[in-house]
Design a protein around this motif. Sequence first.
Motif, PDB file in Angstrom:
ATOM      1  N   ASP A  94       0.843  -1.199   0.000  1.00 58.43           N
ATOM      2  CA  ASP A  94       0.000   0.000   0.000  1.00 58.43           C
ATOM      3  C   ASP A  94       0.878   1.249   0.000  1.00 58.43           C
ATOM      4  O   ASP A  94       1.548   1.526   0.992  1.00 58.43           O
ATOM      5  CB  ASP A  94      -0.902  -0.003   1.241  1.00 58.43           C
ATOM      6  N   SER A  96       0.098   4.248   0.312  1.00 54.93           N
ATOM      7  CA  SER A  96      -0.368   5.239   1.290  1.00 54.93           C
ATOM      8  C   SER A  96      -0.404   4.668   2.702  1.00 54.93           C
ATOM      9  O   SER A  96      -1.039   5.234   3.595  1.00 54.93           O
ATOM     10  CB  SER A  96      -1.766   5.752   0.910  1.00 54.93           C
ATOM     11  N   SER A  97       0.291   3.560   2.908  1.00 59.29           N
ATOM     12  CA  SER A  97       0.303   2.908   4.212  1.00 59.29           C
ATOM     13  C   SER A  97       0.900   3.815   5.281  1.00 59.29           C
ATOM     14  O   SER A  97       1.759   4.659   5.008  1.00 59.29           O
ATOM     15  CB  SER A  97       1.119   1.616   4.135  1.00 59.29           C
TER      16      SER A  97
END
Length: 241
Positions: A94, A96-97
């Motif tokens: 991800d 945008s983790s």
Amino acid sequence: MGSRLQIPANDSIILRITHSNLKTFSDEVRFWGDATIAAVKDKLWKKCGTSVESMRLELYDHSGIKISDLSDDSKPLGFFSPQDGYRLHIVDLDPSSLTSGGWLEDTSLVQKYTISDEAYNKLGGNFRKFREKLAGSGSVTSGKKLPDNYMEEFCSNIKVGDRCEIEAGEKRGVVRFVGKAETLTPGFWVGIELDEPLGKHDGMVKGKRYFQCQPQHGLIVRPDKVKVGDFPEKDPFDEEI
């Protein structure tokens, strides 16, 4: 294919965990041989923050050679023939983790909240007013220095290497330091390497290293808060795995 399972279901394996985004993250975790990869991921997200849906697992042997991608969530961990000390690498897919960009490791990236003295003094229940009230009532003796042997008597049964439990919150770990801490207030302190990342540092406090451990696994407390004895590492998720 089922014949590849080499560790019995009732046997456990200890793997070293690393993370693609968290460069300082390293941990050793025990798993059962019949734990599915889905269950392994569920256990790991509680430790590192990467969601199960965004997690890819890679297994490496002692020499750093990649054994396999653990891509089938339905297969048991034992199917991939892991051994004690193998490395299980978490890849966070991800972009945008929460773990990306260094936010969990570099505190300089976090914007600090500031408040002017004027605004702070207008707050009705600020800590400064609370201390002034205590000082006025005689509950706080301003400028009184603790003796150098403060709480020394509590250290008589505490030694480096002891398993221990901290009364506040029942955190467990291993004693790594016992003695005076020159960067802290006078008296005796106990440094503890916690089993879980529930601490405040890696054994360095205010520029002074008292012991060495993984980030967020270190804690230094007064000896009266420490109980030594047979306190094995807690792993509340083992029953699920």
